[in-house]
Design a protein around this motif. Structure first.
Motif, mmCIF file in Angstrom:
data_model
loop_
_atom_site.group_PDB
_atom_site.id
_atom_site.type_symbol
_atom_site.label_atom_id
_atom_site.label_comp_id
_atom_site.label_asym_id
_atom_site.label_seq_id
_atom_site.Cartn_x
_atom_site.Cartn_y
_atom_site.Cartn_z
ATOM 1 N N TYR A 107 -57.898 -0.757 63.659
ATOM 2 C CA TYR A 107 -57.068 -1.835 64.327
ATOM 3 C C TYR A 107 -57.326 -2.056 65.867
ATOM 4 O O TYR A 107 -56.301 -2.612 66.451
ATOM 5 N N ILE A 108 -58.274 -1.504 66.380
ATOM 6 C CA ILE A 108 -58.470 -1.705 67.940
ATOM 7 C C ILE A 108 -58.861 -3.321 68.260
ATOM 8 O O ILE A 108 -58.427 -3.617 69.202
ATOM 9 N N PHE A 109 -59.199 -3.959 67.178
ATOM 10 C CA PHE A 109 -59.683 -5.394 67.554
ATOM 11 C C PHE A 109 -58.684 -6.374 66.553
ATOM 12 O O PHE A 109 -58.226 -6.117 65.537
ATOM 13 N N ARG A 110 -58.276 -7.237 67.505
ATOM 14 C CA ARG A 110 -57.067 -8.310 66.700
ATOM 15 C C ARG A 110 -58.035 -9.080 65.935
ATOM 16 O O ARG A 110 -57.135 -9.593 64.863
ATOM 17 N N SER A 111 -59.126 -9.313 65.838
ATOM 18 C CA SER A 111 -59.898 -10.448 65.040
ATOM 19 C C SER A 111 -61.282 -10.261 65.237
ATOM 20 O O SER A 111 -61.818 -9.563 66.287
ATOM 21 N N GLY A 145 -68.200 -7.311 59.778
ATOM 22 C CA GLY A 145 -67.281 -7.828 59.047
ATOM 23 C C GLY A 145 -65.864 -6.909 59.144
ATOM 24 O O GLY A 145 -66.021 -5.962 59.831
ATOM 25 N N SER A 146 -64.970 -7.336 58.398
ATOM 26 C CA SER A 146 -63.679 -6.459 58.500
ATOM 27 C C SER A 146 -63.687 -5.955 57.206
ATOM 28 O O SER A 146 -63.924 -6.323 55.907
ATOM 29 N N ARG A 147 -63.562 -4.472 57.334
ATOM 30 C CA ARG A 147 -63.569 -3.564 56.292
ATOM 31 C C ARG A 147 -62.201 -3.176 55.562
ATOM 32 O O ARG A 147 -61.060 -3.142 56.257
ATOM 33 N N SER A 148 -62.049 -3.352 54.087
ATOM 34 C CA SER A 148 -60.770 -3.288 53.677
ATOM 35 C C SER A 148 -61.013 -2.269 52.304
ATOM 36 O O SER A 148 -62.147 -2.096 51.861
ATOM 37 N N PHE A 149 -60.026 -1.669 51.972
ATOM 38 C CA PHE A 149 -60.050 -0.918 50.705
ATOM 39 C C PHE A 149 -60.202 -1.620 49.427
ATOM 40 O O PHE A 149 -59.608 -2.623 49.105
ATOM 41 N N GLN A 229 -57.779 -5.041 56.156
ATOM 42 C CA GLN A 229 -58.724 -5.288 57.397
ATOM 43 C C GLN A 229 -58.592 -3.973 58.450
ATOM 44 O O GLN A 229 -58.284 -4.399 59.562
ATOM 45 N N HIS A 230 -58.546 -2.816 58.167
ATOM 46 C CA HIS A 230 -58.497 -1.611 58.904
ATOM 47 C C HIS A 230 -59.466 -1.299 60.127
ATOM 48 O O HIS A 230 -59.227 -0.881 60.921
ATOM 49 N N LEU A 231 -60.729 -1.992 59.823
ATOM 50 C CA LEU A 231 -61.826 -1.705 60.544
ATOM 51 C C LEU A 231 -62.587 -3.060 60.897
ATOM 52 O O LEU A 231 -62.618 -3.588 59.869
#
Length: 325
Positions: A107-111, A145-149, A229-231
């Motif tokens: 979550y260091i980046f907002r988008s 990209g945004s990584r999710s579970f 979107q944790h990473l």
């Protein structure tokens, strides 16, 4: 040494069959992703730029689909100079280059747009410069990209749903700690082993972006995808310092510029691929969880930040990222 010898043999064998040596110098580049993947195509386009801008002195042969090994192994081979170039996620570098830990923080980046602004600016250049102390030259950042579970057991709608589940993560201590902070169990393993491990129940799932979830076929065995979107971890294109030092200063600048010029190519391809992958996954009947409160997830990351953001240098980098509009 066995791995080094095997990699060299594979490269030599491929060189005999590809016809790549029409160029004066062919740079051998590794990628774990399959042919046609945005990172693979971007490096191929970079090779075309190099060939044109150097009048055939330089070009690139991309060995996709982990032909030269998984990311952790190819990093070492690039440092040794057996592989000339390498496209790798920043995650596997976390235990080697501390600066790479900051953009890998949860979550260091907002988008994605925020990530682009940061990595295209002074913080990104600071991270690229840090590779030089590790026998590598940082050339450019690509999108991951945004990584999710995702998992094979159940839809995850809260942190409580993660409790006790087993997830594959990249071989990075930070990602192990991230999963642990969420109450789940992390299993570091090479990307290529994930499909069968989910299928056989060795792990419950993994975490990744839309294109990787789709192109790997993981959506076939893990039918629940939660967009937490944790990473938003960038990927990096690096070059072996040994290969770099063999180039003239003029060609070094051409390589740097071609790498930079390949970034918008990759981003355009990524956007198209992401949309196509999402459409394919949704059409397959995977259950997508989008309505999720990220606040508890973000709060749970405080111990991770405390553990990894320890030096004044890293604290300043975090502050600079958070201050970037």
């Amino acid at each position: 040494m066995k791995l080094k010898t095997l990699t060299a043999a594979l490269l030599a064998s491929a060189a005999l069959t590809t016809g790549a040596f029409a160029c004066e110098t062919t740079l051998r580049s590794s990628d774990t992703h399959p042919e046609g993947y945005p990172t693979v195509v971007a490096v191929q386009k970079m090779g075309e730029m190099l060939e044109e801008r150097t009048d055939g002195r330089l070009c690139i042969e991309v060995f996709h689909s982990a032909q030269l090994g998984e990311e952790k192994d190819t990093i070492e081979q690039t440092q040794f100079g057996v592989i000339d170039m390498n496209r790798v996620s920043l995650g596997p570098f976390n235990n080697i280059i501390e600066e790479t830990q900051v953009p890998s923080l949860p979550y260091i980046f907002r988008s994605v747009e925020h990530m682009h602004k940061v990595m295209d600016g002074p913080v990104g250049q600071q991270i690229l410069d840090a590779f030089a102390d590790h026998d590598l030259i940082g050339l450019a950042f690509y999108d991951g990209g945004s990584r999710s579970f995702y998992n094979s057991e159940k839809p995850i709608k809260s942190m409580e749903d993660l409790a006790g589940m087993k997830f594959r993560v990249m071989q990075s201590d930070m990602f192990v700690d991230m999963v642990a902070a969420l109450g789940a169990n992390a299993t570091p393993m090479p990307y290529g082993e994930v499909y069968s491990s989910i299928q056989t129940g060795v792990i419950d799932g993994a975490e990744n972006n839309w294109p990787s979830y789709e192109s790997s076929g993981h959506f076939e065995v893990a039918k629940y995808y939660t967009l937490d979107q944790h990473l938003i971890v960038p990927e990096v294109l690096v070059m072996s310092k040994m290969a770099w030092d063999k180039l003239s200063p003029e060609d070094q600048e051409i390589v740097k510029q071609a790498a930079k010029d390949s970034v918008p190519v990759m981003r355009d391809l990524w956007e198209q691929r992401e949309k196509a992958s999402e459409e394919k996954v949704r059409a397959s009947g995977v259950e997508i969880v989008t309505d999720i409160d990220k606040t508890p997830f973000i709060e749970a990351m405080k111990p991770v930040y405390q553990k990894y953001v320890t030096s004044d240098k890293l604290k300043k980098m975090v502050e600079d990222i958070q201050a970037t509009e």
